[in-house]
Scaffold this motif. Structure first.
Motif, PDB file in Angstrom:
ATOM      1  N   GLU A 210       0.836  -1.202   0.000  1.00 10.22           N
ATOM      2  CA  GLU A 210       0.000   0.000   0.000  1.00 10.22           C
ATOM      3  C   GLU A 210       0.873   1.255   0.000  1.00 10.22           C
ATOM      4  OE1 GLU A 210      -3.121   0.227   2.946  1.00 10.22           O
ATOM      5  OE2 GLU A 210      -3.514  -1.927   2.732  1.00 10.22           O
ATOM      6  N   ILE A 211       1.917   1.256   0.827  1.00 14.39           N
ATOM      7  CA  ILE A 211       2.839   2.409   0.873  1.00 14.39           C
ATOM      8  C   ILE A 211       3.501   2.598  -0.481  1.00 14.39           C
ATOM      9  CG2 ILE A 211       4.985   3.261   1.890  1.00 14.39           C
ATOM     10  CD1 ILE A 211       4.102   1.828   4.510  1.00 14.39           C
TER      11      ILE A 211
ATOM     12  N   ASP B 245       2.383   1.715  -3.427  1.00 10.14           N
ATOM     13  CA  ASP B 245       1.396   2.202  -4.387  1.00 10.14           C
ATOM     14  C   ASP B 245       1.100   3.687  -4.170  1.00 10.14           C
ATOM     15  OD1 ASP B 245       1.331  -0.346  -5.432  1.00 10.14           O
ATOM     16  OD2 ASP B 245      -0.518  -0.931  -4.396  1.00 10.14           O
ATOM     17  N   GLU B 246       1.043   4.122  -2.911  1.00 17.37           N
ATOM     18  CA  GLU B 246       0.814   5.537  -2.613  1.00 17.37           C
ATOM     19  C   GLU B 246       1.974   6.393  -3.111  1.00 17.37           C
ATOM     20  OE1 GLU B 246      -1.650   7.444  -1.293  1.00 17.37           O
ATOM     21  OE2 GLU B 246      -2.937   5.666  -1.418  1.00 17.37           O
ATOM     22  N   LEU B 247       3.193   5.912  -2.891  1.00 21.82           N
ATOM     23  CA  LEU B 247       4.358   6.657  -3.362  1.00 21.82           C
ATOM     24  C   LEU B 247       4.384   6.740  -4.886  1.00 21.82           C
ATOM     25  CD1 LEU B 247       7.103   5.327  -0.910  1.00 21.82           C
ATOM     26  CD2 LEU B 247       6.111   7.627  -0.971  1.00 21.82           C
ATOM     27  N   ARG B 248       3.984   5.714  -5.562  1.00 23.07           N
ATOM     28  CA  ARG B 248       3.933   5.731  -7.030  1.00 23.07           C
ATOM     29  C   ARG B 248       2.854   6.676  -7.527  1.00 23.07           C
ATOM     30  NH1 ARG B 248       4.491  -0.679  -8.604  1.00 23.07           N
ATOM     31  NH2 ARG B 248       6.729  -0.827  -8.240  1.00 23.07           N
ATOM     32  N   ALA B 249       1.786   6.801  -6.764  1.00 22.14           N
ATOM     33  CA  ALA B 249       0.659   7.642  -7.200  1.00 22.14           C
ATOM     34  C   ALA B 249       0.954   9.135  -7.022  1.00 22.14           C
ATOM     35  CB  ALA B 249      -0.604   7.257  -6.421  1.00 22.14           C
ATOM     36  N   ARG B 250       1.899   9.497  -6.175  1.00 19.50           N
ATOM     37  CA  ARG B 250       2.231  10.911  -5.956  1.00 19.50           C
ATOM     38  C   ARG B 250       2.871  11.507  -7.208  1.00 19.50           C
ATOM     39  NH1 ARG B 250       4.845  11.505   0.049  1.00 19.50           N
ATOM     40  NH2 ARG B 250       2.982  10.893   1.202  1.00 19.50           N
TER      41      ARG B 250
END
Length: 143
Positions: A132-133, A135-140
């Motif tokens: 999850e972390i 994926d969040e970093l990739r989405a930024r």
């Protein structure tokens, strides 16, 4: 075109389906024998020696050339007499119910096995959190 057909047949689903049809046909014969030779005679015995295959109604005229018994379902059917064979229908309905129940039990068992495998294949909580972390970093948005 031949290459496409070869690729189609080579896929696992088609081969699995072919095997399933062949095994299903053999299984159908076993269930038919179970119904005709074991279950229906027991049911007939319980109900006073009844033979379900001999239950029928004659709907048409028996031909003048017919020399067999007027109570012989198979012979009348072979002679082309219109018959309502409800005893045979009962036998086939019992046959169907047995097959349907066995298939239900097989699918139920397979679903339990697949559910256990799905639970075993699930990621541990820490790995899921790390994903999850990530994926969040990739989405930024990148700076």
């Amino acid at each position: 075109m031949f290459q496409e057909f070869k690729a189609f047949v080579s896929r696992g689903n088609v081969l699995d389906l072919a095997v399933a049809v062949i095994i299903g046909a053999a299984f159908g014969k076993i269930v038919t024998s179970l119904t005709d030779d074991i279950i229906m005679p027991i049911i007939g015995k319980v109900f006073g020696g009844l033979d379900f295959s001999s239950y029928f109604l004659v709907l048409g005229k028996i031909p003048a050339h017919y020399a067999g018994s007027p109570t012989d379902y198979a012979a009348l059917k072979k002679a082309g007499v219109a018959l309502l064979g409800y005893g045979e229908f009962v036998t086939q309905a019992v046959n169907f119910l047995i097959v349907a129940f066995i298939i239900f039990m097989l699918v139920r068992a397979a679903n339990k096995v697949m559910k256990v495998e799905a639970v075993a294949a699930a990621d541990p909580a820490d790995v899921a959190l790390l994903k999850e972390i990530r994926d969040e970093l990739r989405a930024r948005p990148k700076l």
